[in-house]
Enzyme design. Structure first.
Site, PDB file in Angstrom:
ATOM      1  CE  LYS A 111      -4.463  -1.239   0.607  1.00 56.50           C
ATOM      2  NZ  LYS A 111      -5.579  -0.693  -0.194  1.00 56.50           N
ATOM      3  CE  LYS A 160      -9.845  -3.621  -3.972  1.00 53.38           C
ATOM      4  NZ  LYS A 160      -9.401  -2.332  -3.441  1.00 53.38           N
ATOM      5  CG  ASP A 195      -4.464   0.056  -3.881  1.00 51.13           C
ATOM      6  OD1 ASP A 195      -4.731   1.057  -4.589  1.00 51.13           O
ATOM      7  OD2 ASP A 195      -5.338  -0.571  -3.247  1.00 51.13           O
ATOM      8  CD  GLU A 197      -4.773  -2.201  -6.837  1.00 53.29           C
ATOM      9  OE1 GLU A 197      -5.782  -1.683  -6.291  1.00 53.29           O
ATOM     10  OE2 GLU A 197      -4.280  -3.283  -6.470  1.00 53.29           O
ATOM     11  CG  ASP A 253      -9.227  -0.724  -6.932  1.00 51.64           C
ATOM     12  OD1 ASP A 253     -10.365  -1.214  -7.000  1.00 51.64           O
ATOM     13  OD2 ASP A 253      -8.605  -0.625  -5.857  1.00 51.64           O
TER      14      ASP A 253
END
Length: 327
Positions: free
Chosen positions: A138, A240, A166, A195, A218
């Protein structure tokens, strides 16, 4: 089929989270959601409906109301329309598919580990990964320069490692460029994708082309104007399901991605172990060549109904749930 052959229940859960889990602007102390259980002619199926705070369109109360209406219509013998709320559409479609034997039982339990904590322990963990070494970091939570240095150290230390990053649209273009400056150009092709680095899609596209760092969509995947297509610098889309919708919608997106030459990654929205094991089955079914992004179970302090292989977290049974409705 008659209505009398159908039985259903809706349960509500609240699982304590590990300290320090933050979603955008909110600290998440518990993960709250619904489980539905459908039964018909000796077959049963489960589904999880768990809107993610700060990310889902719907609240848990809205989802519960919609789930109750859907289940009551199903019990009455109808084929209820897909819910407008993505989490409800996903959970109900999973329960139906599982009950009908349409959701394969084989699962892809490999996961791209989320890189946090002590660096030395992290190197040992990543070095021991079997097969293709894929991990996730992250970025965007701290200074972009710091993120760049961390990513660079990982890529330097482990030459066979590929990273998924991300940023959740957290960077301006200038900050994204600051990140890239600290990643050795020779190693940038081992960033599988980053992302949504920038606040807008156009800035993210420009960043990819200027730096040679591939990006993935995303948040964009869930926006009304999004079209899956091949673009310079775009490597993947991240799906997701709790945020996207039904199994049919997820399958459509995977097919569109593959037709465009993009990687499709099934990823979690911090579901319980029941939801995560279903996502692992979906990943094996729809994206068998791709490691899914499912390393979120250890953010919780317990598992629910079904256990994740090799997890040592305690497993809570059905008696730990609040039954909010039963036929």
């Amino acid at each position: 089929m008659t209505a009398l052959t159908r039985v259903a229940a809706i349960y509500r859960y609240s699982l304590p989270m590990e300290a320090g889990v933050v979603l955008r602007n909110q600290r998440l102390k518990t993960r709250d959601g619904l489980l539905i259980q459908l039964q018909q002619d000796g077959q049963q199926g489960w589904g999880e409906i768990a809107p993610l705070p700060e990310f889902s369109q719907e609240t848990l109360d809205q989802a519960q109301q919609a789930t109750l209406a859907w289940v009551q219509a199903w019990i009455a013998g109808e084929r209820p329309a897909q819910s407008e709320w993505p989490s409800v559409a996903f959970g109900t479609s999973c329960a139906l598919a599982e009950m009908a034997g349409e959701l394969p039982t084989q699962a892809n339990y490999r996961k791209a580990p989320l890189c946090t904590g002590d660096p030395d322990e992290l190197f040992d963990l990543l070095a021991a990964l079997p097969g293709e070494k894929v991990a996730k970091v992250k970025v965007g939570l701290y200074e972009a320069v710091r993120d760049g240095m961390v990513v660079n150290v990982l890529l330097e230390a482990l030459p066979d490692l590929k990273l998924r990053l991300d940023a959740n649209r957290s960077w301006s273009r200038a900050k994204a460029d600051g990140f890239a400056k600290y990643v050795n150009p020779a190693w940038r092709d081992r960033i599988a994708f980053l992302e949504e680095p920038c606040k807008t899609r156009d800035e993210s596209r420009e960043f990819a082309q200027a730096t040679g760092i591939a990006i993935a969509w995303d948040e964009s995947v869930r926006e009304a104007d999004f079209v899956v297509q091949a673009e310079p610098g775009v490597a993947a889309i991240v799906i997701k399901p709790t945020l996207v919708g039904s199994l049919v919608r997820c399958r459509e997106l995977v097919m569109q991605a593959h037709q465009a030459g993009l990687v499709a990654v099934i990823s979690s929205s911090i579901e319980s172990s029941l939801g995560l094991t279903q996502l692992a089955r979906i990943a094996h079914w729809l994206t068998p060549q791709t490691v899914p992004g499912l390393d979120t179970l250890n953010l919780m302090q317990a598992q629910l109904i079904r256990s994740w292989p090799e997890s040592t977290l305690p497993l809570l049974g059905i008696d730990s749930l609040e039954c909010v409705w039963r036929s």
